[in-house]
Write a protein that holds these residues in place. Structure first.
Motif, PDB file in Angstrom:
ATOM      1  N   GLU A 275      11.585  40.257  -4.728  1.00  0.00           N
ATOM      2  CA  GLU A 275      11.903  41.386  -4.411  1.00  0.00           C
ATOM      3  C   GLU A 275      13.576  41.799  -6.038  1.00  0.00           C
ATOM      4  OE1 GLU A 275      13.444  45.021  -3.312  1.00  0.00           O
ATOM      5  OE2 GLU A 275      11.708  44.342  -3.301  1.00  0.00           O
ATOM      6  N   ALA A 276      13.252  42.828  -6.251  1.00  0.00           N
ATOM      7  CA  ALA A 276      14.281  43.311  -7.229  1.00  0.00           C
ATOM      8  C   ALA A 276      14.208  42.165  -9.065  1.00  0.00           C
ATOM      9  CB  ALA A 276      15.818  43.366  -6.681  1.00  0.00           C
ATOM     10  N   THR A 277      13.483  41.806  -9.308  1.00  0.00           N
ATOM     11  CA  THR A 277      13.493  41.204 -10.155  1.00  0.00           C
ATOM     12  C   THR A 277      12.738  41.909 -11.379  1.00  0.00           C
ATOM     13  OG1 THR A 277      11.144  40.251  -9.615  1.00  0.00           O
ATOM     14  CG2 THR A 277      13.058  38.543  -9.695  1.00  0.00           C
ATOM     15  N   THR A 278      12.382  42.807 -11.303  1.00  0.00           N
ATOM     16  CA  THR A 278      12.137  43.760 -12.446  1.00  0.00           C
ATOM     17  C   THR A 278      13.246  44.185 -13.418  1.00  0.00           C
ATOM     18  OG1 THR A 278      12.535  45.737 -11.466  1.00  0.00           O
ATOM     19  CG2 THR A 278      10.038  43.933 -11.959  1.00  0.00           C
ATOM     20  N   THR A 279      13.746  44.872 -14.477  1.00  0.00           N
ATOM     21  CA  THR A 279      15.041  45.930 -14.422  1.00  0.00           C
ATOM     22  C   THR A 279      15.630  46.684 -13.897  1.00  0.00           C
ATOM     23  OG1 THR A 279      12.942  46.955 -15.966  1.00  0.00           O
ATOM     24  CG2 THR A 279      14.107  44.944 -17.411  1.00  0.00           C
ATOM     25  N   ARG A 280      14.628  46.813 -13.197  1.00  0.00           N
ATOM     26  CA  ARG A 280      15.775  47.799 -12.196  1.00  0.00           C
ATOM     27  C   ARG A 280      16.554  47.242 -11.058  1.00  0.00           C
ATOM     28  NH1 ARG A 280      11.995  52.300  -8.926  1.00  0.00           N
ATOM     29  NH2 ARG A 280      14.235  53.140  -9.198  1.00  0.00           N
ATOM     30  N   GLY A 281      16.330  45.926 -11.359  1.00  0.00           N
ATOM     31  CA  GLY A 281      17.015  44.812  -9.869  1.00  0.00           C
ATOM     32  C   GLY A 281      17.755  44.720 -10.782  1.00  0.00           C
ATOM     33  N   GLU A 288      14.366  35.985 -19.286  1.00  0.00           N
ATOM     34  CA  GLU A 288      13.548  35.330 -19.574  1.00  0.00           C
ATOM     35  C   GLU A 288      12.767  36.494 -19.025  1.00  0.00           C
ATOM     36  OE1 GLU A 288      12.159  32.155 -17.974  1.00  0.00           O
ATOM     37  OE2 GLU A 288      13.877  30.799 -18.305  1.00  0.00           O
ATOM     38  N   LEU A 289      12.536  38.290 -19.362  1.00  0.00           N
ATOM     39  CA  LEU A 289      12.019  38.668 -19.048  1.00  0.00           C
ATOM     40  C   LEU A 289      10.564  39.068 -20.108  1.00  0.00           C
ATOM     41  CD1 LEU A 289      14.874  41.954 -19.380  1.00  0.00           C
ATOM     42  CD2 LEU A 289      13.907  40.578 -17.528  1.00  0.00           C
ATOM     43  N   ALA A 290       9.986  39.864 -19.296  1.00  0.00           N
ATOM     44  CA  ALA A 290       8.317  40.029 -19.907  1.00  0.00           C
ATOM     45  C   ALA A 290       7.339  40.727 -19.466  1.00  0.00           C
ATOM     46  CB  ALA A 290       7.616  38.564 -19.581  1.00  0.00           C
ATOM     47  N   VAL A 301      11.979  34.544 -13.857  1.00  0.00           N
ATOM     48  CA  VAL A 301      12.731  33.093 -13.585  1.00  0.00           C
ATOM     49  C   VAL A 301      12.641  33.208 -11.920  1.00  0.00           C
ATOM     50  CG1 VAL A 301      15.636  32.390 -13.106  1.00  0.00           C
ATOM     51  CG2 VAL A 301      15.000  33.601 -15.226  1.00  0.00           C
ATOM     52  N   PRO A 302      12.472  31.896 -11.545  1.00  0.00           N
ATOM     53  CA  PRO A 302      12.398  32.128  -9.984  1.00  0.00           C
ATOM     54  C   PRO A 302      13.233  32.552  -9.490  1.00  0.00           C
ATOM     55  CG  PRO A 302      10.729  30.370 -10.674  1.00  0.00           C
ATOM     56  CD  PRO A 302      11.741  30.713 -12.314  1.00  0.00           C
TER      57      PRO A 302
END
Length: 331
Positions: A275-281, A288-290, A301-302
């Motif tokens: 939850e919420a781990t995208t650039t929207r969150g 470490e975006l991909a 990143v977990p």
């Protein structure tokens, strides 16, 4: 479900009276259904269900739906009066029109048949009679209570739409409640927005005038409800780890949303959330975006759940706060 963030000032006495009246209707229907279920004959369960039990249950729910719908205009008028306005509906609500159908469009008899189906399948799986009856009864009472409450909400929704002075509704949560309902407490919604609920949900909607909408200010915020609960109530509603994180200052919304369905996973004995781990969150915050499918880049990143962080570092409050902030549970 799109919400507006300016909650209204509640008329708590009126809301409480309406809630108690509605729950008396629910209780009566549930009691009648439970009594009817005792007539289930294990020697010929299908015949006893079709000929005796189901007609009684359907009648009980229909009566409850009628009473629930009839309460709606009175509640709306009282709410407007408390706000200094006068009820002047553009059309009159017909209580009988809300009778006989479930919220999903099924006729009530078809919905109640699902409860009997649980009993029948349990028996086919050689579940003992007592346990099979208890399983069927639990499903039956869930349907009865949920449909009665759904009718009440729908009638208030429809009745308020035809009141010119009403702009939307505020979600009213009565404790005890689950964490997801508490998170929605005090929010305002336009009447074009449906009411999000779960089975057995007894939350209600309070009509809000345009003036109340503009003024805002609510004593029913999620944090206010949480602060008014005992530690045991908090632990039951949110889970011990999540409740401890909130007590440490974590944002309720982020804690609850982290446990949304299909978002939690376990790796190496630790609990994480997507939850919420995208650039929207908070993806940029984690780093470490991909981009691996989907519309937005996601952090690799977990992200531990709030409960996992509490369990791991609860002995060091400063470190716990730091970790809760790092993973987006604290702002």
């Amino acid at each position: 479900m799109t919400a507006l963030s300016a909650p209204a000032q509640p008329s708590i006495g009126l809301d409480a009276d309406y809630y108690r009246a509605q729950q008396r209707i629910v209780r009566a229907a549930v009691d009648q259904a439970q009594t009817a279920w005792t007539q289930l004959d294990p020697r010929d369960p299908s015949a006893s269900w079709v000929e005796e039990i189901r007609p009684q249950v359907v009648t009980a729910v229909e009566e409850a739906q009628q009473e629930s719908a009839a309460l709606a205009p009175l509640y709306i008028a009282g709410t407007l009066l408390a706000a200094g306005a006068v009820s002047a509906p553009l059309a009159l609500l017909v209580a009988s029109a809300f009778v006989g159908m479930a919220a999903n469009g099924l006729v009530l008899s078809a919905l109640m048949d699902f409860a009997f189906g649980y009993y029948r399948r349990a028996k086919a799986a050689d579940v003992p009679e007592t346990e099979a009856r208890a399983l069927g009864l639990a499903k039956l009472l869930t349907y009865v209570a949920t449909e009665t409450n759904d009718t009440a909400r729908l009638a208030v929704h429809v009745g308020a739409v035809v009141e010119p002075d009403i702009a939307g509704y505020e979600r009213v949560v009565t404790l005890p409640a689950c964490g997801r309902c508490i998170l929605l407490s005090g929010r305002l919604y336009r009447f074009s927005t449906g009411f999000l609920r779960h089975p057995n949900c007894d939350c209600s909607m309070r009509p809000v005038t345009s003036e109340q909408w503009r003024e805002g200010g609510s004593s029913r915020s999620p944090q206010a409800l949480f602060d008014g609960m005992t530690r045991a109530q908090q632990d039951k509603a949110f889970g011990k780890g999540e409740a401890a994180a909130i007590r440490a200052g974590a944002d309720i919304g982020r804690v609850v949303n982290a446990r949304r369905r299909n978002q939690v996973y376990v790796a190496g004995g630790y609990e994480f959330t997507r939850e919420a781990t995208t650039t929207r969150g908070i993806g940029r915050q984690l780093g470490e975006l991909a981009k691996r499918g989907g519309r937005y880049r996601r952090s690799q990143v977990p992200r531990p759940t709030a409960a996992q962080l509490v369990n791991a570092v609860s002995q060091d409050q400063a470190e716990l706060i730091r970790q809760l902030r790092r993973f987006g549970y604290l702002r």
